[in-house]
Design an enzyme around this catalytic site. Structure first.
Site, PDB file in Angstrom:
ATOM      1  N   GLY A 176       0.850  -1.196   0.000  1.00 32.77           N
ATOM      2  CA  GLY A 176       0.000   0.000   0.000  1.00 32.77           C
ATOM      3  C   GLY A 176       0.883   1.242   0.000  1.00 32.77           C
TER       4      GLY A 176
ATOM      5  N   GLY B  21       6.204  -1.961   3.664  1.00 35.87           N
ATOM      6  CA  GLY B  21       5.788  -2.361   5.002  1.00 35.87           C
ATOM      7  C   GLY B  21       6.215  -3.784   5.346  1.00 35.87           C
TER       8      GLY B  21
ATOM      9  N   GLY C 256       4.996  -6.956   4.783  1.00 37.06           N
ATOM     10  CA  GLY C 256       5.059  -7.993   3.757  1.00 37.06           C
ATOM     11  C   GLY C 256       6.241  -7.755   2.843  1.00 37.06           C
TER      12      GLY C 256
ATOM     13  N   ASP D 190       0.555   2.425   9.053  1.00 38.12           N
ATOM     14  CA  ASP D 190       0.162   1.623  10.220  1.00 38.12           C
ATOM     15  C   ASP D 190       1.171   1.691  11.378  1.00 38.12           C
ATOM     16  OD1 ASP D 190      -2.010   0.830   8.721  1.00 38.12           O
ATOM     17  OD2 ASP D 190      -1.131  -1.076   8.106  1.00 38.12           O
TER      18      ASP D 190
ATOM     19  N   ARG E  87     -25.433  13.447  18.455  1.00 41.47           N
ATOM     20  CA  ARG E  87     -25.393  12.079  17.949  1.00 41.47           C
ATOM     21  C   ARG E  87     -24.133  11.357  18.422  1.00 41.47           C
ATOM     22  NH1 ARG E  87     -26.623  13.695  11.759  1.00 41.47           N
ATOM     23  NH2 ARG E  87     -28.820  13.138  11.661  1.00 41.47           N
TER      24      ARG E  87
ATOM     25  N   GLU F 235     -10.047  -0.374  11.807  1.00 43.09           N
ATOM     26  CA  GLU F 235     -10.651  -1.349  10.872  1.00 43.09           C
ATOM     27  C   GLU F 235     -10.661  -2.762  11.457  1.00 43.09           C
ATOM     28  OE1 GLU F 235      -9.319  -0.220   6.358  1.00 43.09           O
ATOM     29  OE2 GLU F 235      -7.749  -0.806   7.752  1.00 43.09           O
TER      30      GLU F 235
ATOM     31  N   GLN G  79      -6.577   8.637   4.027  1.00 46.43           N
ATOM     32  CA  GLN G  79      -5.525   8.602   5.057  1.00 46.43           C
ATOM     33  C   GLN G  79      -4.144   8.317   4.468  1.00 46.43           C
ATOM     34  OE1 GLN G  79      -7.367   6.521   8.828  1.00 46.43           O
ATOM     35  NE2 GLN G  79      -8.543   5.978   7.017  1.00 46.43           N
ATOM     36  N   ARG G  80      -4.114   7.767   3.256  1.00 45.89           N
ATOM     37  CA  ARG G  80      -2.816   7.499   2.620  1.00 45.89           C
ATOM     38  C   ARG G  80      -2.487   8.544   1.550  1.00 45.89           C
ATOM     39  NH1 ARG G  80      -3.421   1.258   1.542  1.00 45.89           N
ATOM     40  NH2 ARG G  80      -3.187   1.897  -0.611  1.00 45.89           N
TER      41      ARG G  80
HETATM   42  O1  F6P Z   1      -1.114  -1.232   5.226  1.00 42.62           O
HETATM   43  C1  F6P Z   1      -1.598   0.018   4.920  1.00 42.62           C
HETATM   44  C2  F6P Z   1      -3.111   0.012   4.784  1.00 42.62           C
HETATM   45  O2  F6P Z   1      -3.507   1.316   4.421  1.00 42.62           O
HETATM   46  C3  F6P Z   1      -3.867  -0.461   6.009  1.00 42.62           C
HETATM   47  O3  F6P Z   1      -3.983   0.500   7.013  1.00 42.62           O
HETATM   48  C4  F6P Z   1      -5.190  -0.814   5.380  1.00 42.62           C
HETATM   49  O4  F6P Z   1      -5.882  -1.720   6.205  1.00 42.62           O
HETATM   50  C5  F6P Z   1      -4.782  -1.426   4.082  1.00 42.62           C
HETATM   51  O5  F6P Z   1      -3.513  -0.877   3.770  1.00 42.62           O
HETATM   52  C6  F6P Z   1      -5.715  -1.191   2.939  1.00 42.62           C
HETATM   53  O6  F6P Z   1      -5.243  -1.901   1.845  1.00 42.62           O
HETATM   54  P1  F6P Z   1      -5.687  -1.680   0.330  1.00 42.62           P
HETATM   55  O7  F6P Z   1      -5.139  -0.365  -0.123  1.00 42.62           O
HETATM   56  O8  F6P Z   1      -5.084  -2.825  -0.388  1.00 42.62           O
HETATM   57  O9  F6P Z   1      -7.181  -1.669   0.331  1.00 42.62           O
END
Ligand code: F6P
Length: 357
Positions: free
Chosen positions: A11, A111, A113, A136, A171, A231, A283-284
């Site tokens: 990712g 990361g 993997g 993460d 809420r 998540e 978030q990315r």
């Molecule tokens: O490992 C980074 C991450 O953004 C995790 O926080 C998230 O669960 C996952 O990748 C999402 O993966 P993908 O982009 O394959 O949906």
């Protein structure tokens, strides 16, 4: 003369380009003669010989640019020893590409993997340097990974925005934060955003405790409650299941994600209105924050020094404010998780934050 390869795998995150720039600047300023090969779309580029000779122009103006100029893809570590659909031995193919280009070193950004495959290539005799990337922050052996701070900023902004609307409407709101296996991002963004309840994969929750925490706020006259939910947040019942049973249960789940299931249970048990917000891949995205730009410039420069010293087989980590060469064999395959009994969790609890446990 140095000939290096670069690849970004898994990712993406915000500071990949900043990190590559750090490595290349660190080398080009100090080495006579530098050739940089960029492999496209992660390990795929290395397997199938898909690469580009990069020039200094490629690294200009990318300090602030999110994503990765090389592209990325997920190539699961478990599949690396499995031949592809045409029977190609992927590990052998990666070695062939490396040897064909006569590389001195391969710099791999990614990361957990990605790091496992980097270590596999090291074991196969290639010169490897790994740079720890992930929002993460779960890479063992480094205090921080790049992308993490930038993602905290975005997830915190999401919680901040929810705060004002939650207060207007009285809420309960859930903000779902990325992190399937670990809760660092949820923990930091949750605290920074003033979440009242934080649910993490490492601390299984009891929905009755969550409802209790909401009711306590209501009794205290607070009209709204904000939950930051990872998540991978997991209930105590589900945490008691075997891995296989849990996977099967998740596969059959009728909710799009854990937050919707939690929302439903809160609505039923507390009789309050609940809304879910999922910032997801935002978030990315976007530019790296200044902290990540500095971190990546330092990690990149430290990687360049390791290459100049011909000291390979390491992750370039940040430990106690200093860059450090950490042997890949010592860290690959290990995960850095939130410790439920840590000082940070205790301090958060002391301020009234509930972890639903
Ligand atoms: O490992 C980074 C991450 O953004 C995790 O926080 C998230 O669960 C996952 O990748 C999402 O993966 P993908 O982009 O394959 O949906």
């Amino acid at each position: 003369m140095k000939r290096i390869g670069l690849l970004t795998s898994g990712g993406d995150c915000q500071a990949l380009n900043a990190a590559m720039r750090g490595v290349v600047k660190g080398l080009s300023e100090n080495v006579d003669g530098l050739e940089v090969y960029g492999f496209l779309n992660g390990y795929k580029g290395l397997i199938y010989g898909n690469y580009r000779l990069l020039t200094s122009t490629d690294f200009s103006g990318i300090l602030t640019k999110g994503g990765t100029i090389l592209g990325s893809s997920r190539q699961p570590f478990k599949q690396m020893r499995v031949p592809d659909e045409n029977g190609l031995d992927k590990v052998e193919a990666m070695k062939q590409t490396y040897y064909k280009l006569n590389l001195n070193c391969l710099v791999i950004l990614g990361g957990n993997g990605t790091q496992k495959t980097a270590n596999l290539l090291r074991e196969e005799g290639l010169n490897i340097i790994h740079l720890p990337k992930t929002i993460d922050n779960d890479i063992y052996g480094t205090d921080v990974t790049f992308g993490f701070q930038s993602a905290i900023n975005i997830a915190t902004d999401a919680i901040d925005c929810i705060h004002t609307t939650a207060a207007s409407h009285n809420r309960v709101f859930i903000v779902e934060v990325m992190g399937h296996k670990v809760g660092w991002l949820t923990l930091y963004a949750g605290i920074a955003g003033g979440a009242d309840i934080i649910l993490l994969p490492e601390i299984p929750y009891d929905v009755d405790k969550v409802v209790k925490a909401i009711n306590k706020r209501t009794r205290a006259g607070k009209g709204f409650t904000i939950l930051a939910v990872a998540e991978g947040a997991i209930s105590k019942e589900d945490a008691a299941l075997s891995k296989k049973e849990y996977k099967e249960k998740v596969a059959k789940r009728e909710y799009p994600s854990v937050s919707y299931e939690i929302a439903d249970r809160i609505m039923k048990e507390a009789g309050v209105e609940v809304r879910v917000t999922v910032p997801g891949h935002t978030q990315r995205g976007g530019s790296p924050c200044p902290y990540d730009r500095v971190l990546c410039t330092r990690l990149g420069a430290a990687a360049a020094k390791a290459i100049m010293d011909e000291d390979y087989g390491h992750m370039i980590a940040m430990v106690n404010g200093k860059t450090k060469r950490v042997p890949l064999g010592e860290v690959a395959g290990k995960l850095k998780m939130v410790e439920p009994g840590s000082q940070m969790i205790k301090e958060a609890k002391r301020t009234g934050i509930s972890f639903g446990d």
